[in-house]
Enzyme design. Structure first.
Site, PDB file in Angstrom:
ATOM      1  N   CYS A 137     -48.040  18.834  -2.377  1.00  0.00           N
ATOM      2  CA  CYS A 137     -47.613  19.132  -1.039  1.00  0.00           C
ATOM      3  C   CYS A 137     -46.617  18.412  -0.857  1.00  0.00           C
ATOM      4  O   CYS A 137     -45.816  18.002  -1.656  1.00  0.00           O
ATOM      5  CB  CYS A 137     -48.777  18.879   0.021  1.00  0.00           C
ATOM      6  N   MET A 138     -46.082  18.039   0.672  1.00  0.00           N
ATOM      7  CA  MET A 138     -45.211  17.341   1.099  1.00  0.00           C
ATOM      8  C   MET A 138     -44.799  15.661   0.365  1.00  0.00           C
ATOM      9  O   MET A 138     -43.889  15.402   0.048  1.00  0.00           O
ATOM     10  CB  MET A 138     -44.633  17.381   2.333  1.00  0.00           C
TER      11      MET A 138
END
Length: 526
Positions: A30-31
């Site tokens: 993810c980020m």
């Protein structure tokens, strides 16, 4: 060392500590986190992983999550995947080249047994960590997280376009910028439908096809519940519900439709049934829910702004810690669709300000703990830009009490921004994703841009100051300060200080002492 070599070195350091390629089922990111599906959780060396310089922390959930920070995780993940593929290829080559058939059969049986044991452990771990609510929230997050890059990019372009329009600059270009910024938001329901069907086990393109009905201009000619429908009615919530329905209709069709006609009948029934329910039910219901969300958010801030900001700002860090903050994306997106900006994000962003203030206080208090101070130096720039996970997992959460005082700072900043919303000066964001200083280009509100920026900046300052003060004065017990300022690094520093003092004493002994008459008298009682 080049950047690519550095990222490969990080991946190479992580891989053996998670059990090697044979222990990896899936690799995504993810980020900020590298998310790994593991076969046998017992093969992971948690302490060694956390001890790596580039690892901010680890989180055990449905997947095993290694926090690397923004930007870095996107570059390390491809290298990690390449190393996994290479190691597996080498293992297969070695198996083919090596042993007699009987030995190979024996090894295969052993591998099967290990795989079965790993599957059982994984299932047991998932059962312990998952509740129906957690599973639902994670699914919602999995649907919207892939959309964040587009939301950020289009939001920043929208903010830039609005600034140019207000200044009267580049009027020939602003219509093009408006189209670029608005195109994605106009069709976001389709992307939500696609991801939702994928997450719920349906065919993604069918989920997108059903969700596309919501934004189709022709729905304006259809009447439901005695009212004309409008394109986009229900927004992302309607798209979400429509795609979930389509996934279940498709699964039912796969069970009952004969294989010979499945390719024709299943997609037709899926789109037809789900489409009719969407048009004559879900669009209206989701539209009412969306309106209620906007009304509730505005009422909350208009009437209880300071208190609401206090609660929201104070509780957001625990949500980030659990990775559940992404579940708020549908609410933010709904508010942006309705009002052009979300009034909740700037308040929630204050949690990051409290975390930054907390980290600075920890840096000041632990003057002899070089390990924690080094972590803070590397993570603080990301913290100022609103990425709180490196500071959470690398600093405040392991220390315990500073995590609570960071929440106090976030609550104070949230109360500040909420108070101004209560007196009529709303601060909003035209997109989601960025926070901290990175949110400035996305700010919008019901007053001038200058006032909006001033209120948000004031909230950040309050969060920094209160987070710092709460941590500095209440974040450590006396014993914590003694323990955390004592260790191998601190001891070596203390030794060097002691050596310096000894040298000073030796030098003073070499100087002739004062005569009793010249020496000042000491006060009585000393």
């Amino acid at each position: 060392m080049s950047t690519d070599n550095t990222n490969r070195a990080i991946a190479a350091a992580i891989l053996p500590l998670v059990g090697g390629a044979a222990n990896i089922d899936s690799v995504v990111h993810c980020m900020t986190r590298l998310r790994l599906g593991l076969r046998d959780r017992r093969l992971v060396q948690d302490e060694a992983l956390v001890g790596l310089p580039d690892v901010m922390g680890v989180v055990e959930d449905e997947t095993y999550q290694i926090v690397l920070g923004p930007g870095k995780v996107a570059r390390v993940t491809p290298e990690f995947e390449a190393l996994v593929a290479e190691e597996r290829a080498e293992e297969r080559a070695a198996e083919r080249a090596a042993e007699p058939e009987e030995s190979a059969t024996s090894q295969a049986l052993t591998a099967d047994e290990l795989a079965e044991r790993g599957a059982e452990l994984k299932a047991a771990q998932k059962a312990r960590n998952q509740t129906s609510v957690k599973l639902f929230l994670r699914r919602i997050a999995n649907i919207f997280v892939p959309l964040i890059p587009a939301l950020i990019g289009c939001g920043i372009i929208a903010g830039l376009n609005g600034l140019l329009i207000n200044l009267g600059w580049l009027t020939a270009v602003t219509p093009a910028l408006g189209a670029i910024a608005s195109g994605f938001m106009a069709l976001i329901a389709v992307f939500v439908g696609f991801n939702t069907a994928k997450e719920f086990g349906g065919t993604p393109i069918l989920g997108g096809a059903v969700a596309a009905i919501i934004v189709y201009a022709g729905v304006a000619n259809i009447e439901a519940f005695g009212q004309k429908l409008s394109p986009g009615q229900g927004g992302v919530l309607g798209a979400l519900a429509a795609a979930v329905l389509a996934s279940y209709v498709e699964k039912w069709c796969r069970k009952v439709v004969p294989e010979a006609v499945d390719v024709l009948v299943t997609p037709t029934l899926t789109v037809l049934v789900s489409g009719l329910v969407t048009i004559f039910g879900l669009m209206f219901v989701a539209g009412e829910v969306s309106t209620a969300i906007g009304t509730a958010a505005n009422w909350l801030l208009d009437n209880t702004g300071a208190f609401a900001g206090l609660v929201l700002g104070g509780l957001f860090l625990p949500l980030v810690m659990l990775g559940l903050h992404q579940a708020l994306i549908p609410i933010h997106t709904t508010l942006i669709e309705q009002q052009g900006y979300t009034v909740l994000l700037p308040i929630l962003a204050m949690a990051g300000a409290g975390q930054v203030g907390c980290a600075i206080a920890v840096f000041k208090r632990l003057k002899r703990n070089n390990s924690i101070r080094t972590t803070i130096r590397s993570a603080l720039p990301a913290g100022f830009l609103g990425v709180g996970e490196p500071l959470i997992y690398g600093v405040s959460l392991p220390l315990g009490r500073p995590f609570i005082t960071a929440c106090v700072g976030g609550a104070a900043g949230g109360a500040f921004v909420g108070f101004f919303s209560m007196v009529g000066d709303k601060v909003g964001s035209t997109a989601i994703g960025p926070s901290g200083w990175a949110l400035f280009p996305l700010l919008d509100g019901n007053k001038g841009l200058g006032e909006t920026i001033a209120v948000y900046a004031g909230g950040l300052l309050v969060g920094y100051v209160v987070g710092f003060a709460a941590t500095y004065f209440f974040g450590f017990s006396k014993q914590m300060l003694v323990d955390l300022n004592t260790g191998p690094e601190a001891d070596s520093e203390a030794d060097s200080e002691a050596d310096s003092e000894a040298d000073s004493e030796a030098d003073s002994e070499a100087v002739p002492s004062e005569s009793p008459a010249e020496r000042p008298k000491e006060p009585a009682g000393v």
